[in-house]
Design a protein around this motif. Structure first.
Motif, PDB file in Angstrom:
ATOM      1  N   THR A 125      16.509 -33.532  13.480  1.00 16.85           N
ATOM      2  CA  THR A 125      16.713 -34.069  14.831  1.00 16.85           C
ATOM      3  C   THR A 125      16.617 -32.991  15.919  1.00 16.85           C
ATOM      4  O   THR A 125      16.817 -33.299  17.097  1.00 16.85           O
ATOM      5  N   LEU A 126      16.296 -31.771  15.545  1.00 10.57           N
ATOM      6  CA  LEU A 126      16.124 -30.696  16.518  1.00 10.57           C
ATOM      7  C   LEU A 126      14.791 -30.889  17.227  1.00 10.57           C
ATOM      8  O   LEU A 126      13.733 -30.856  16.600  1.00 10.57           O
ATOM      9  N   ARG A 127      14.824 -31.110  18.533  1.00 16.97           N
ATOM     10  CA  ARG A 127      13.610 -31.399  19.284  1.00 16.97           C
ATOM     11  C   ARG A 127      13.207 -30.280  20.242  1.00 16.97           C
ATOM     12  O   ARG A 127      12.072 -30.212  20.687  1.00 16.97           O
ATOM     13  N   ALA A 128      14.160 -29.429  20.604  1.00 14.78           N
ATOM     14  CA  ALA A 128      13.835 -28.331  21.518  1.00 14.78           C
ATOM     15  C   ALA A 128      14.781 -27.162  21.253  1.00 14.78           C
ATOM     16  O   ALA A 128      15.944 -27.373  20.883  1.00 14.78           O
ATOM     17  N   ALA A 183       8.211 -30.600  14.555  1.00 14.05           N
ATOM     18  CA  ALA A 183       7.990 -29.548  15.545  1.00 14.05           C
ATOM     19  C   ALA A 183       9.014 -29.621  16.660  1.00 14.05           C
ATOM     20  O   ALA A 183       9.404 -30.706  17.098  1.00 14.05           O
ATOM     21  N   ALA A 184       9.477 -28.461  17.118  1.00 12.78           N
ATOM     22  CA  ALA A 184      10.442 -28.385  18.216  1.00 12.78           C
ATOM     23  C   ALA A 184       9.813 -27.623  19.373  1.00 12.78           C
ATOM     24  O   ALA A 184       9.153 -26.599  19.173  1.00 12.78           O
ATOM     25  N   THR A 185      10.008 -28.129  20.571  1.00  7.89           N
ATOM     26  CA  THR A 185       9.469 -27.480  21.756  1.00  7.89           C
ATOM     27  C   THR A 185      10.268 -26.230  22.091  1.00  7.89           C
ATOM     28  O   THR A 185      11.500 -26.250  22.108  1.00  7.89           O
ATOM     29  N   ARG A 239      12.194 -33.662  29.159  1.00  2.87           N
ATOM     30  CA  ARG A 239      10.785 -33.944  28.879  1.00  2.87           C
ATOM     31  C   ARG A 239      10.419 -33.545  27.452  1.00  2.87           C
ATOM     32  O   ARG A 239       9.592 -34.184  26.804  1.00  2.87           O
ATOM     33  N   ALA A 240      11.034 -32.475  26.975  1.00  2.00           N
ATOM     34  CA  ALA A 240      10.709 -31.963  25.647  1.00  2.00           C
ATOM     35  C   ALA A 240      11.297 -32.807  24.528  1.00  2.00           C
ATOM     36  O   ALA A 240      10.828 -32.727  23.391  1.00  2.00           O
TER      37      ALA A 240
END
Length: 210
Positions: A118-121, A151-153, A200-201
């Protein structure tokens, strides 16, 4: 002009500490989108997170480098209803801890950054006066090795921008050769722009965020 967190859609209306982990086995179950914050022990990470959440002391701050000894999770809800979990990673560099403890931190952080679905950024913080150094560059490269399906931003954050004369700020950021968000936790400068980028990320753009 500085956005007003009391009216902006990204303004946090509720924030609370929900879990802490000092070992992989203690990581909490995933409950929603997560944004992690990483940086040197003296970069002002806790202060930036407090500023983002509109709180003074929710994230522990200390004049002693390396005081954060666990991964801490904070559940937040914005004025427009968006929910995100902000994750405070243990600071690196200058931490006056034993090699064993530093190795345990490294294992915990690497596991989290590599495998947390669940890591997005990931916001990588650095002191605007020092610029990006070897440790920050290494962390950015490590984040880029996450599996493509998770993938994480990467979001670069230049902290303590108020410590630089205004005449030198643009040049300091230009030397990076890539986009970084300048912020001042004490003055509140850049917090709105950083929050907008993090949103946004992690989630599709809302009507107010084209």
């Amino acid at each position: 002009m500085r956005d007003d967190p009391n009216t902006a859609p990204w303004g946090i209306v509720s924030a609370e500490f929900v879990a802490g982990a000092k070992a992989v086995a203690q990581l909490p179950a995933t409950t929603g989108v997560e944004i992690a914050f990483a940086g040197r022990s003296n970069v002002g990470k806790s202060s930036v997170m407090n500023a983002l959440m509109g709180r003074r002391n929710l994230v522990r701050t200390s004049s002693t480098p390396g005081c954060t000894r666990q991964i801490s999770f904070f559940q937040t809800c914005a004025r427009d209803g968006r929910e995100q979990v902000l994750v405070d990673l243990p600071g690196y560099g200058y931490a006056r801890r034993s090699k064993t403890e530093r190795d345990e931190w490294a294992e915990l952080i690497e596991h989290y950054v590599q495998q947390r679905p669940t890591l997005r950024a990931v916001a990588v913080l650095f002191d605007a006066r020092r610029g990006m150094e070897e440790e920050e560059e290494g962390l950015c490269e490590f984040i880029a090795t996450r599996p493509a399906e998770h993938a994480a931003t990467l979001v670069l954050v230049a902290t303590k921008i108020d410590k630089l004369p205004k005449s030198k700020r643009q040049a300091a950021l230009a030397r990076l050769g890539r986009r970084a968000y300048p912020v001042s936790a004490t003055e509140g400068d850049g917090i709105g722009a950083l929050w907008t980028e993090l949103r946004r990320a992690t989630l599709p753009a809302a009507p107010d965020e084209p």
